[in-house]
Design an enzyme around this catalytic site. Structure first.
Site, PDB file in Angstrom:
ATOM      1  CB  THR A 150      -0.960   0.011   1.213  1.00 45.74           C
ATOM      2  OG1 THR A 150      -0.213  -0.164   2.412  1.00 45.74           O
ATOM      3  CG2 THR A 150      -1.994  -1.078   1.077  1.00 45.74           C
ATOM      4  CE  LYS A 176       0.402  -3.205   3.468  1.00 41.86           C
ATOM      5  NZ  LYS A 176      -0.679  -2.448   4.183  1.00 41.86           N
ATOM      6  CB  THR A 187      -3.374  -4.079   6.897  1.00 40.14           C
ATOM      7  OG1 THR A 187      -4.664  -3.533   6.943  1.00 40.14           O
ATOM      8  CG2 THR A 187      -3.384  -5.528   7.247  1.00 40.14           C
TER       9      THR A 187
END
Lengths: 378, 378
Positions: A150, A176, A187
């Site tokens: 992201t 990630k 997240t």
């Protein structure tokens, strides 16, 4: 931290990643990890009481099946706070993938990361699945790790191998970060693949220990996401003598912990806007929990993080965080050693004169850039 | 929020403030509050296990004496993390003031705010005390409130009066904020003066209730200081029928709470770098503690505070904070209403569908300016 051409993918695993249009930027946003033979799985999820829809589906499948073959992950949308419709969407994407791969429905796990509170565009995912499946390959792991990003500025992958009773066993993981601070895109996700043959209890035990000493020892901003997941798949393709206890489990656990710790450090290093990587060692604590709580208390202190950004060697901010930790630590018990703040790597050692336990926690500094990134995101 | 010429100082109180040279800026840094007759006192201190030296002296005096006449406060140095020498310094300044005022040693209370970890320059304080005492007056309260400021951008004062059995009773309070975020200069201090005649238990009860609903319901950055103090002096000069219970205590408590809440809101409004004043109402909670914990959880979420700064109506960040609060709140129980973010005043309402309790908490947004102020301070 570039893609490592020599990344060792465990036997039996393939992966792929592509752009299906969930991200407005057009960047890759759909990833698939596939294992044949089917693999045992073990997972750690966020402890938030509000969890994303795919985690509800994951938990259901992990309960009802014993072996798993696929993990479907999208970025660009967290599919969280989307009600029953969101759970239906997650289930539908898993079912669709199962049909395409011709595998049991329950052998598919799903995960999402991105904006909270918006419905998933299921049509885009369905449309992309045939191409996603068709492109599965060993090299595809690099595409997969890009597709789960992201706000990450670099892809995060680690691999390691070890010998179990003379047989080579491989562990590879992608993750990630790093924007718990940007919950729109939030997240921490980590997917670990191994071709080790290992019993379910041993796999669970090894993962718990590894996560406890890695991902549970980092903090960017103290905020827990609704989607946090660490998942390991073990498909036994290495053909080693099944790991269940003793030295082989010890070695496997160590390797798993090393993989998780490497990724956890990358997540901190890639924290939004961060200019410093901070290691906090709390030692001479009564027990490990005390050491960890105090280390995380310092790591989550805005004022400490800001001091590090300003290269301001202000040990008073550390003392205040320790005092506020809820343990009854007295001034005269406390020794604080703060390394040079001029470097990118900063080390803080806090000694408590209370016992022999210790814990190391990793964090980043707090910068104006962090606020800019998060305030402007929409 | 300018100095109020009409501030009602309770009968029997005088104050003063001046510069004794502790602050490099040359700004006022030494304040004195004086009461004749001697007053009952009640205080709430930081719950940090590492507390500043003057608090150690205060606690000792509060235990050994029943009435008090003077409070000496310096800014520019917190006299914290200074070991036994620091306690000696605090005690010496109190003793010196007692001699100058010709009052009992134990009737002096002391407090400090500013840099942590540096010895107090006792000579400067001693040298200034005669002038500080000579200049005591009613109007001096404005000088006192300026002398306790650190990073505050405006002086904080409130006064209120009420009738107790037909007699006018006055309450006046001064406070400094707002830089818990700037622990170098940290500390929330509040000094309340009243001419009410009130029993010690009633005073304690009223202060506890007032602090619980005001200063304990604000958060700038979730960091607790080593010097936090709220102190009330009640000297009975109003000549009212002694307040001990029933309606008169209720009214007195309400007035005290209103004074504290006004000051608490000023502290939030003056938070370093803040551009928004945020009110968080959590309602339909199982009990008040649940409502308060969740409201403070949201107030301390960096990602929520950053979203408000960016005028980004991201309710997902609120949901994530609620989910992470440790109460088992489910998505379907949660209703979030976020008012317009374009104004300086922002209101967030979170309904939990679990019960009838509620709590209101006040906080500020998190801005690049906040980081700049704290990173650059030394």
């Amino acid at each position: 931290m570039k893609n490592n051409k020599n990344l060792i993918l465990p036997l039996g695993f393939k992966a792929n990643g592509l752009s299906c249009g969930l991200k407005r930027s057009g960047k890759p946003d759909l990833a698939l990890i596939y294992s044949s033979p089917a693999a045992l799985a073990s997972a750690k999820f966020t402890t938030s009481s509000i969890i994303a829809a795919p985690l509800i589906v994951c938990k259901k499948h992990l309960k009802s099946a014993k072996k798993f073959q696929a993990v479907l992950i999208n970025s660009g949308n967290a599919n969280c706070f989307t009600g029953k419709a969101g759970v239906k969407d997650a289930q539908a994407s898993a079912d669709y993938l199962a049909r395409e791969l011709k595998i049991a429905k329950h052998s598919v796990l799903v995960n999402s990361t991105g904006i909270i509170g918006k419905r998933l565009d299921l049509a885009k995912i369905k449309q992309a699945i045939p191409q996603l499946v068709a492109g599965l390959s060993s090299a595809g792991i690099h595409r997969a790790e890009t597709a789960i990003m992201t706000t990450d500025t670099f892809a995060k992958e680690v691999s390691r191998s070890l010998k179990v009773d003379g047989k080579l066993v491989r562990i590879c993981a992608i993750a990630k970060g790093a924007g718990m601070i940007a919950p729109n895109m939030a997240t921490m996700l980590c997917f670990i693949m191994t071709d080790a043959a290992v019993t379910q209890p041993a796999l669970n035990k090894a993962l718990s220990a590894a996560v406890d000493k890695s991902f549970n020892c980092i903090s960017v901003d103290g905020c827990m996401s609704t989607n946090d997941t660490v998942l390991v798949l073990a498909n036994a393709a290495a053909g080693n003598k099944v790991i269940s206890a003793g030295e082989s489990l010890e070695n496997f656990s160590k390797a798993l912990e090393a993989v998780c710790l490497d990724l956890a450090k990358m997540v901190v290093a890639d924290a939004e806007g961060a200019t410093k990587f901070i290691q906090i060692d709390v030692c001479q604590a009564k027990n490990t929990q005390e050491a960890k709580s105090i280390a995380l208390g310092i790591a989550n202190s805005m004022l400490f993080k800001t001091a590090v950004f300003g290269e301001n060697p202000n040990f008073g901010r550390v003392a205040a965080a320790v005092g506020a930790s809820g343990f009854n630590i007295k001034e005269e018990q406390l020794k604080i050693k703060l390394g040079s703040l001029k470097d990118k790597q900063v080390k803080l050692t806090v000694s408590l004169s209370r016992g022999k336990s210790k814990c190391t926690v990793y964090t980043s500094d707090l910068t104006p850039e962090y606020i800019k990134i998060n305030a402007e995101y929409n």
